[in-house]
Design a protein around this motif. Structure first.
Motif, mmCIF file in Angstrom:
data_model
loop_
_atom_site.group_PDB
_atom_site.id
_atom_site.type_symbol
_atom_site.label_atom_id
_atom_site.label_comp_id
_atom_site.label_asym_id
_atom_site.label_seq_id
_atom_site.Cartn_x
_atom_site.Cartn_y
_atom_site.Cartn_z
ATOM 1 N N MET A 1 1.115 -1.349 -0.022
ATOM 2 C CA MET A 1 0.176 0.018 0.074
ATOM 3 C C MET A 1 0.898 1.246 0.007
ATOM 4 N N LYS A 2 0.644 2.319 -0.882
ATOM 5 C CA LYS A 2 1.475 3.397 -0.893
ATOM 6 C C LYS A 2 0.736 4.203 0.385
ATOM 7 N N LEU A 3 1.773 4.651 1.113
ATOM 8 C CA LEU A 3 1.535 5.260 2.476
ATOM 9 C C LEU A 3 0.713 6.553 2.113
ATOM 10 N N ARG A 4 -0.133 7.215 2.887
ATOM 11 C CA ARG A 4 -0.877 8.346 2.599
ATOM 12 C C ARG A 4 -0.081 9.467 2.421
ATOM 13 N N GLU A 5 -0.451 10.362 1.723
ATOM 14 C CA GLU A 5 0.088 11.690 1.298
ATOM 15 C C GLU A 5 1.746 11.491 1.242
ATOM 16 N N SER A 6 2.161 10.463 0.569
ATOM 17 C CA SER A 6 3.648 10.396 0.459
ATOM 18 C C SER A 6 3.987 10.684 -0.927
ATOM 19 N N GLY A 7 3.070 11.340 -1.864
ATOM 20 C CA GLY A 7 3.551 11.708 -3.193
ATOM 21 C C GLY A 7 4.385 12.842 -3.115
ATOM 22 N N TYR B 1 12.225 21.143 -7.569
ATOM 23 C CA TYR B 1 11.218 21.985 -6.451
ATOM 24 C C TYR B 1 11.482 21.072 -5.023
ATOM 25 N N TRP B 2 11.451 19.920 -5.133
ATOM 26 C CA TRP B 2 11.637 19.245 -4.060
ATOM 27 C C TRP B 2 12.856 19.508 -3.036
ATOM 28 N N GLU B 3 13.754 19.621 -4.177
ATOM 29 C CA GLU B 3 15.362 19.500 -3.449
ATOM 30 C C GLU B 3 15.662 20.891 -3.231
ATOM 31 N N GLU C 1 16.858 2.418 4.140
ATOM 32 C CA GLU C 1 16.053 3.661 4.001
ATOM 33 C C GLU C 1 14.628 3.497 3.339
ATOM 34 N N LEU C 2 13.713 3.842 3.855
ATOM 35 C CA LEU C 2 12.258 3.654 3.546
ATOM 36 C C LEU C 2 11.957 4.652 2.512
ATOM 37 N N GLY C 3 11.725 4.362 1.330
ATOM 38 C CA GLY C 3 11.299 5.566 0.547
ATOM 39 C C GLY C 3 12.491 6.490 -0.005
ATOM 40 N N CYS C 4 12.931 6.050 -1.122
ATOM 41 C CA CYS C 4 14.254 6.795 -1.745
ATOM 42 C C CYS C 4 13.799 8.064 -2.327
ATOM 43 N N GLY C 5 12.364 8.052 -2.844
ATOM 44 C CA GLY C 5 12.114 9.148 -3.607
ATOM 45 C C GLY C 5 12.888 9.544 -4.720
ATOM 46 N N TYR C 6 13.410 10.750 -5.036
ATOM 47 C CA TYR C 6 14.286 11.143 -6.000
ATOM 48 C C TYR C 6 15.612 10.777 -5.573
ATOM 49 N N PHE D 1 14.604 1.249 -0.159
ATOM 50 C CA PHE D 1 13.198 0.570 -0.718
ATOM 51 C C PHE D 1 12.494 1.650 -1.005
ATOM 52 N N ASP D 2 11.932 1.547 -2.259
ATOM 53 C CA ASP D 2 10.700 1.970 -2.670
ATOM 54 C C ASP D 2 9.483 1.158 -3.217
ATOM 55 N N ILE D 3 8.179 1.847 -2.877
ATOM 56 C CA ILE D 3 7.190 0.978 -3.537
ATOM 57 C C ILE D 3 6.891 1.159 -4.955
ATOM 58 N N ASP D 4 7.728 2.600 -5.367
ATOM 59 C CA ASP D 4 7.354 3.177 -6.779
ATOM 60 C C ASP D 4 8.743 2.521 -7.568
ATOM 61 N N VAL E 1 12.558 -2.829 -4.829
ATOM 62 C CA VAL E 1 11.090 -2.260 -5.102
ATOM 63 C C VAL E 1 10.267 -3.094 -4.047
ATOM 64 N N ARG E 2 9.784 -2.726 -3.236
ATOM 65 C CA ARG E 2 9.007 -3.298 -2.231
ATOM 66 C C ARG E 2 8.008 -2.433 -1.327
ATOM 67 N N ASP E 3 6.809 -3.038 -0.905
ATOM 68 C CA ASP E 3 6.088 -2.418 0.047
ATOM 69 C C ASP E 3 6.465 -2.682 1.197
ATOM 70 N N VAL E 4 7.177 -1.690 1.910
ATOM 71 C CA VAL E 4 7.769 -1.878 3.341
ATOM 72 C C VAL E 4 6.772 -2.068 4.373
ATOM 73 N N PHE E 5 5.561 -1.325 4.122
ATOM 74 C CA PHE E 5 4.481 -1.245 5.109
ATOM 75 C C PHE E 5 3.888 -2.590 5.382
ATOM 76 N N LEU F 1 13.720 6.772 8.273
ATOM 77 C CA LEU F 1 12.351 6.918 8.192
ATOM 78 C C LEU F 1 12.377 8.437 7.909
ATOM 79 N N PHE F 2 12.422 8.935 6.537
ATOM 80 C CA PHE F 2 12.459 10.558 6.253
ATOM 81 C C PHE F 2 11.158 10.999 5.507
ATOM 82 N N ASN F 3 10.506 11.802 6.033
ATOM 83 C CA ASN F 3 9.303 12.311 5.405
ATOM 84 C C ASN F 3 8.273 11.118 5.316
ATOM 85 N N ILE F 4 8.011 10.509 6.147
ATOM 86 C CA ILE F 4 7.137 9.188 6.041
ATOM 87 C C ILE F 4 6.019 9.056 7.078
HETATM 88 C C1 LIG Z 1 7.231 11.753 0.635
HETATM 89 S S1 LIG Z 1 8.355 10.862 -0.167
HETATM 90 C C2 LIG Z 1 10.016 10.797 0.676
HETATM 91 C C3 LIG Z 1 11.207 10.519 -0.123
HETATM 92 C C4 LIG Z 1 12.519 10.756 0.470
HETATM 93 N N1 LIG Z 1 12.277 9.777 1.678
HETATM 94 C C5 LIG Z 1 12.851 11.860 0.877
HETATM 95 O O1 LIG Z 1 12.631 12.528 2.107
HETATM 96 O O2 LIG Z 1 13.124 12.527 -0.155
HETATM 97 C C6 LIG Z 1 7.865 9.387 0.125
HETATM 98 C C7 LIG Z 1 8.633 7.876 -0.443
HETATM 99 O O3 LIG Z 1 7.737 6.955 -0.025
HETATM 100 C C8 LIG Z 1 7.625 5.842 -1.050
HETATM 101 N N2 LIG Z 1 6.481 4.894 -0.385
HETATM 102 C C9 LIG Z 1 5.256 5.161 -0.221
HETATM 103 N N3 LIG Z 1 4.504 3.984 0.313
HETATM 104 C C10 LIG Z 1 5.502 3.147 0.454
HETATM 105 C C11 LIG Z 1 5.410 2.046 0.924
HETATM 106 N N4 LIG Z 1 4.356 1.265 1.468
HETATM 107 N N5 LIG Z 1 6.582 1.096 0.758
HETATM 108 C C12 LIG Z 1 7.732 1.772 0.349
HETATM 109 N N6 LIG Z 1 7.861 2.862 -0.143
HETATM 110 C C13 LIG Z 1 6.900 3.859 0.001
HETATM 111 C C14 LIG Z 1 6.786 6.781 -2.256
HETATM 112 O O4 LIG Z 1 6.701 6.120 -3.251
HETATM 113 C C15 LIG Z 1 7.835 7.951 -2.119
HETATM 114 O O5 LIG Z 1 8.673 7.732 -2.875
#
Ligand SMILES: C[S@@+](CC[C@H](N)C(=O)[O-])C[C@H]1O[C@@H](n2cnc3c(N)ncnc32)[C@H](O)[C@@H]1O
Length: 196
Positions: A1-7, A13-15, A38-43, A61-64, A87-91, A107-110
């Protein structure tokens, strides 16, 4: 499951929203750390600078899969070879790997997610006694230019409370100021339950 408001917004801009070297300095991310997850590499905003500082391997790890590919591409261009990509759903499925095998989990911004305690417990599980779960999050402040809805945005004292509830972690030192928009916490895995 993609975690809420994790887009995320657009990469450039993010950087602009982080002082990455300051964040890593204040969290104590350096060559004393060997293996890290690291949970969620994002960019790859943090992935690549963290990988360049630590002594061992960063498993990210990232789900995306698109985020993983973007980070892999940037890391290759930067010459960062000590990164493993998953690539994994860590949740749902956790970090995998052996309990107590890492020096830190990130666990950064998650932690605005549905079950923050569950992620903190999983972050703690993979960390060795004396290691740490390192957290950053948006300040609880409507003036921040981004960040999850305030109704689900965690305050630092909430995160410290959840960490204690895991029975594995305790906040080490005061809340860390990470200007312009973030705060950080070092949540240490207790040494006392080393053999638990
Ligand atoms: C808000 S971004 C933060 C990215 C990075 N940690 C940062 O601070 O720049 C959250 C990231 O977590 C990933 N994500 C969301 N749900 C996830 C899940 N269940 N398992 C792994 N990654 C997940 C999203 O795809 C996104 O890349």
């Amino acid at each position: 499951m993609k975690l809420r408001e994790s887009g995320m917004p657009e990469e450039a801009y993010w950087e602009t929203l982080f002082d990455v070297p300051l964040i890593l300095d204040r969290l104590g991310i350096d060559a004393r750390l060997e293996n890290v997850v690291e949970l969620g590499c994002g960019y790859g905003t943090f992935t690549i600078p963290v990988a360049r500082r630590i002594a061992g391997v960063l498993t990210t790890f990232d789900i995306d899969g698109g985020m993983i590919e973007r980070t892999r591409h940037r890391a290759a261009a930067a010459g960062a070879r000590n990164v493993l990509y998953v690539v994994r759903d860590v949740f749902a499925d956790g970090f995998g790997g052996e309990a107590g095998s890492k020096d830190a989990s990130l666990l950064f911004n998650i932690l605005q997610c549905e079950e923050p305690l569950r992620l903190l417990a999983e972050g703690a599980r993979v960390v060795r006694p004396g290691g740490a779960v390192l957290v950053i999050h948006w300040r609880y402040d409507p003036a921040t230019p981004r960040g999850p809805n305030l109704e689900i945005r965690p305050r630092p004292e909430q995160i410290a409370g959840w960490a204690e509830e895991t029975g594995l972690l305790e906040a080490e030192g005061p809340v860390i100021d990470l200007p312009p928009w973030h705060y950080g916490l070092r949540l240490q895995r207790g040494k006392s339950e080393a053999s638990a």
